[in-house]
Design a protein around this motif. Structure first.
Motif, PDB file in Angstrom:
ATOM      1  N   THR A   1       0.772  -1.274  -0.436  1.00  0.00           N
ATOM      2  CA  THR A   1       0.006  -0.236  -0.494  1.00  0.00           C
ATOM      3  C   THR A   1       0.664   1.271  -0.059  1.00  0.00           C
ATOM      4  OG1 THR A   1      -1.806  -1.131   0.947  1.00  0.00           O
ATOM      5  CG2 THR A   1      -1.868   1.052   0.995  1.00  0.00           C
ATOM      6  N   ARG A   2       0.391   2.647  -0.923  1.00  0.00           N
ATOM      7  CA  ARG A   2       1.398   3.185  -0.926  1.00  0.00           C
ATOM      8  C   ARG A   2       0.713   4.148  -0.468  1.00  0.00           C
ATOM      9  NH1 ARG A   2       4.222   1.582  -7.256  1.00  0.00           N
ATOM     10  NH2 ARG A   2       5.912   0.108  -5.443  1.00  0.00           N
ATOM     11  N   ALA A   3       1.384   5.580  -0.482  1.00  0.00           N
ATOM     12  CA  ALA A   3       0.099   6.773   0.160  1.00  0.00           C
ATOM     13  C   ALA A   3       0.986   8.032  -0.114  1.00  0.00           C
ATOM     14  CB  ALA A   3       0.816   7.033   1.730  1.00  0.00           C
ATOM     15  N   ILE A   4      -0.078   8.400  -1.905  1.00  0.00           N
ATOM     16  CA  ILE A   4       0.914   9.029  -2.456  1.00  0.00           C
ATOM     17  C   ILE A   4       0.340  10.973  -2.677  1.00  0.00           C
ATOM     18  CG2 ILE A   4       0.652  10.165  -5.224  1.00  0.00           C
ATOM     19  CD1 ILE A   4       0.860   6.447  -5.374  1.00  0.00           C
ATOM     20  N   ALA A   5       0.791  12.513  -2.210  1.00  0.00           N
ATOM     21  CA  ALA A   5       0.366  13.510  -1.779  1.00  0.00           C
ATOM     22  C   ALA A   5       0.161  13.913  -2.974  1.00  0.00           C
ATOM     23  CB  ALA A   5       1.531  13.877  -1.132  1.00  0.00           C
ATOM     24  N   THR A   6      -1.554  14.271  -2.780  1.00  0.00           N
ATOM     25  CA  THR A   6      -1.647  14.403  -4.185  1.00  0.00           C
ATOM     26  C   THR A   6      -1.298  15.753  -4.829  1.00  0.00           C
ATOM     27  OG1 THR A   6      -3.597  15.501  -2.426  1.00  0.00           O
ATOM     28  CG2 THR A   6      -4.555  13.625  -3.579  1.00  0.00           C
ATOM     29  N   GLU A   7      -1.258  16.745  -4.289  1.00  0.00           N
ATOM     30  CA  GLU A   7      -0.360  17.979  -4.349  1.00  0.00           C
ATOM     31  C   GLU A   7       0.732  17.536  -4.833  1.00  0.00           C
ATOM     32  OE1 GLU A   7      -0.973  17.130  -1.740  1.00  0.00           O
ATOM     33  OE2 GLU A   7      -2.776  18.458   0.102  1.00  0.00           O
ATOM     34  N   THR A   8       1.668  17.013  -4.454  1.00  0.00           N
ATOM     35  CA  THR A   8       3.244  16.468  -5.455  1.00  0.00           C
ATOM     36  C   THR A   8       3.523  15.264  -6.052  1.00  0.00           C
ATOM     37  OG1 THR A   8       4.143  15.723  -3.327  1.00  0.00           O
ATOM     38  CG2 THR A   8       3.618  18.010  -2.928  1.00  0.00           C
ATOM     39  N   GLY A   9       2.158  14.682  -6.179  1.00  0.00           N
ATOM     40  CA  GLY A   9       2.007  13.385  -6.789  1.00  0.00           C
ATOM     41  C   GLY A   9       3.559  12.546  -6.109  1.00  0.00           C
ATOM     42  N   LEU A  10       3.723  12.625  -5.034  1.00  0.00           N
ATOM     43  CA  LEU A  10       4.987  12.373  -4.607  1.00  0.00           C
ATOM     44  C   LEU A  10       5.248  11.006  -3.655  1.00  0.00           C
ATOM     45  CD1 LEU A  10       7.161  15.153  -3.422  1.00  0.00           C
ATOM     46  CD2 LEU A  10       7.714  13.572  -5.141  1.00  0.00           C
ATOM     47  N   LEU A  11       5.343   9.710  -3.449  1.00  0.00           N
ATOM     48  CA  LEU A  11       5.578   8.782  -2.608  1.00  0.00           C
ATOM     49  C   LEU A  11       5.783   8.924  -1.380  1.00  0.00           C
ATOM     50  CD1 LEU A  11       5.024   6.076  -1.922  1.00  0.00           C
ATOM     51  CD2 LEU A  11       6.864   4.961  -2.638  1.00  0.00           C
ATOM     52  N   MET A  12       4.832   9.260  -0.272  1.00  0.00           N
ATOM     53  CA  MET A  12       4.898   9.907   1.304  1.00  0.00           C
ATOM     54  C   MET A  12       4.808   8.929   2.401  1.00  0.00           C
ATOM     55  SD  MET A  12       5.300  12.343   0.196  1.00  0.00           S
ATOM     56  CE  MET A  12       5.181  13.364   2.097  1.00  0.00           C
ATOM     57  N   SER A  13       4.227   7.415   1.349  1.00  0.00           N
ATOM     58  CA  SER A  13       4.586   5.956   2.983  1.00  0.00           C
ATOM     59  C   SER A  13       4.657   4.729   2.253  1.00  0.00           C
ATOM     60  CB  SER A  13       4.000   6.435   4.197  1.00  0.00           C
ATOM     61  OG  SER A  13       4.099   5.276   4.659  1.00  0.00           O
ATOM     62  N   GLU A  14       4.966   3.809   2.444  1.00  0.00           N
ATOM     63  CA  GLU A  14       5.003   2.814   1.446  1.00  0.00           C
ATOM     64  C   GLU A  14       4.522   1.239   3.290  1.00  0.00           C
ATOM     65  OE1 GLU A  14       6.232   0.466  -2.215  1.00  0.00           O
ATOM     66  OE2 GLU A  14       7.619   1.912  -1.368  1.00  0.00           O
ATOM     67  N   VAL A  15       4.022   0.491   2.796  1.00  0.00           N
ATOM     68  CA  VAL A  15       3.768  -1.393   3.817  1.00  0.00           C
ATOM     69  C   VAL A  15       3.375  -2.146   2.618  1.00  0.00           C
ATOM     70  CG1 VAL A  15       3.974  -0.043   5.349  1.00  0.00           C
ATOM     71  CG2 VAL A  15       2.175  -0.376   4.625  1.00  0.00           C
ATOM     72  N   SER A  16       3.817  -3.263   3.670  1.00  0.00           N
ATOM     73  CA  SER A  16       3.498  -4.273   2.530  1.00  0.00           C
ATOM     74  C   SER A  16       3.286  -5.269   3.257  1.00  0.00           C
ATOM     75  CB  SER A  16       4.750  -4.884   1.838  1.00  0.00           C
ATOM     76  OG  SER A  16       6.042  -5.291   2.255  1.00  0.00           O
ATOM     77  N   ALA A  17       2.332  -6.869   3.154  1.00  0.00           N
ATOM     78  CA  ALA A  17       2.415  -7.479   4.012  1.00  0.00           C
ATOM     79  C   ALA A  17       2.189  -8.959   2.641  1.00  0.00           C
ATOM     80  CB  ALA A  17       0.701  -6.515   5.219  1.00  0.00           C
ATOM     81  N   PRO A  18       2.731  -9.806   3.444  1.00  0.00           N
ATOM     82  CA  PRO A  18       2.009 -11.259   2.770  1.00  0.00           C
ATOM     83  C   PRO A  18       0.104 -11.009   2.824  1.00  0.00           C
ATOM     84  CG  PRO A  18       2.997 -11.474   4.505  1.00  0.00           C
ATOM     85  CD  PRO A  18       2.964  -9.931   4.800  1.00  0.00           C
ATOM     86  N   ILE A  19       0.125 -12.139   1.483  1.00  0.00           N
ATOM     87  CA  ILE A  19      -1.647 -12.821   1.540  1.00  0.00           C
ATOM     88  C   ILE A  19      -1.760 -14.040   2.027  1.00  0.00           C
ATOM     89  CG2 ILE A  19      -3.597 -13.110   0.087  1.00  0.00           C
ATOM     90  CD1 ILE A  19      -2.782 -10.534  -1.376  1.00  0.00           C
ATOM     91  N   PRO A  20      -2.293 -14.267   2.884  1.00  0.00           N
ATOM     92  CA  PRO A  20      -2.155 -15.641   2.891  1.00  0.00           C
ATOM     93  C   PRO A  20      -2.627 -16.265   2.083  1.00  0.00           C
ATOM     94  CG  PRO A  20      -3.515 -14.736   4.598  1.00  0.00           C
ATOM     95  CD  PRO A  20      -2.657 -13.318   4.206  1.00  0.00           C
TER      96      PRO A  20
END
Length: 249
Positions: free
Chosen positions: A1-20
């Motif tokens: 999952t990525r959090a992208i700032a709408t004002e700049t289009g920059l990636l602000m945070s990213e996390v991941s998790a496996p799908i069981p």
């Protein structure tokens, strides 16, 4: 999952998790927690990878995080009203007792907070006097009265600024008018004239007798070192649930 700032289009945070793994076709819930600046808006973009390649994706827009009150800013204390009593008058200064009615609207007893009370001249904003007092613990749904004494020059109008502090965290502020030189509007609605308020005629010896239970706390005439402004890394946790269907291969 990525959090992208709408004002700049920059990636602000990213996390991941496996799908069981699942037996057959089944819906599972995957949760992520991302920490982002709460003063921005974001596109939360979810990507599903299968053997290193994107197999599916989706997104949702997140707005208005700045309207969320952080837990550290919640006090549960509400200022219901303020009463003023003239307790003395000498050498061009009026001694004013401000009685503040505080109600605990939270679901439990409150902790003790510090109230800083400032009398500011209405037009200039200059602080004429400052006092502070502790609220003490307030039971749920209980209303208590706390008072401070202020000494201010006569013939001026004031705004009473009331600040509620928890250590170095400013929780809330209120303002109440305290006019000692009031004016009234003439019938034509365009001209104001002084009403000639003589504060000395309103002085009540002993400050008047209260009609409510006295909480017993004493006023603190010397304000503590003004608490510093809280520097918060304005962050809000955003949880995103991703529902996916996956077959065991």
């Amino acid at each position: 999952t990525r959090a992208i700032a709408t004002e700049t289009g920059l990636l602000m945070s990213e996390v991941s998790a496996p799908i069981p793994e699942t037996n057959g076709q089944k819906t599972v819930s995957i949760s992520h927690v991302l920490t982002v600046d709460r003063n921005s808006n974001y596109e939360m973009r979810m990507l599903i990878f299968d053997r290193g390649a994107i197999s599916d994706s989706g997104s949702v827009m997140i707005y208005g995080l700045s309207a969320i009150t952080p837990e550290s800013k919640i006090s549960g204390i509400d200022l219901k009203k303020v009463d003023f009593t003239a307790t003395g008058f000498s050498e061009g200064k009026a001694q004013i007792k401000a009685e503040m009615y505080l109600e605990n609207v939270d679901s439990g007893a409150s902790q003790s907070f510090t109230m800083v009370v400032k009398a500011r001249e209405y037009y200039s904003g200059l602080v004429a006097d400052t006092a502070s007092i502790e609220t003490g613990t307030i039971k749920q749904d209980e209303t208590i009265v706390k008072s401070v004494e202020l000494s201010v020059p006569e013939d001026y109008n004031y705004i009473l600024g009331i600040e509620l502090w928890n250590g170095n965290v400013l929780l809330n502020t209120w303002e109440k008018a305290m006019p000692l030189s009031p004016t009234r509007v003439l019938p034509n609605g365009t001209t104001e004239m002084k009403t000639g308020l003589d504060v000395s005629k309103f002085v009540r010896e002993g400050g008047g007798q209260p009609t409510y239970p006295d909480p017993g706390s004493k006023d603190s005439r010397s304000a503590p070192a003004t608490p510093g402004f809280e520097v918060i890394g304005a962050a809000a946790a955003v949880a995103v649930a991703l529902l996916v269907g996956r077959k065991r291969k």
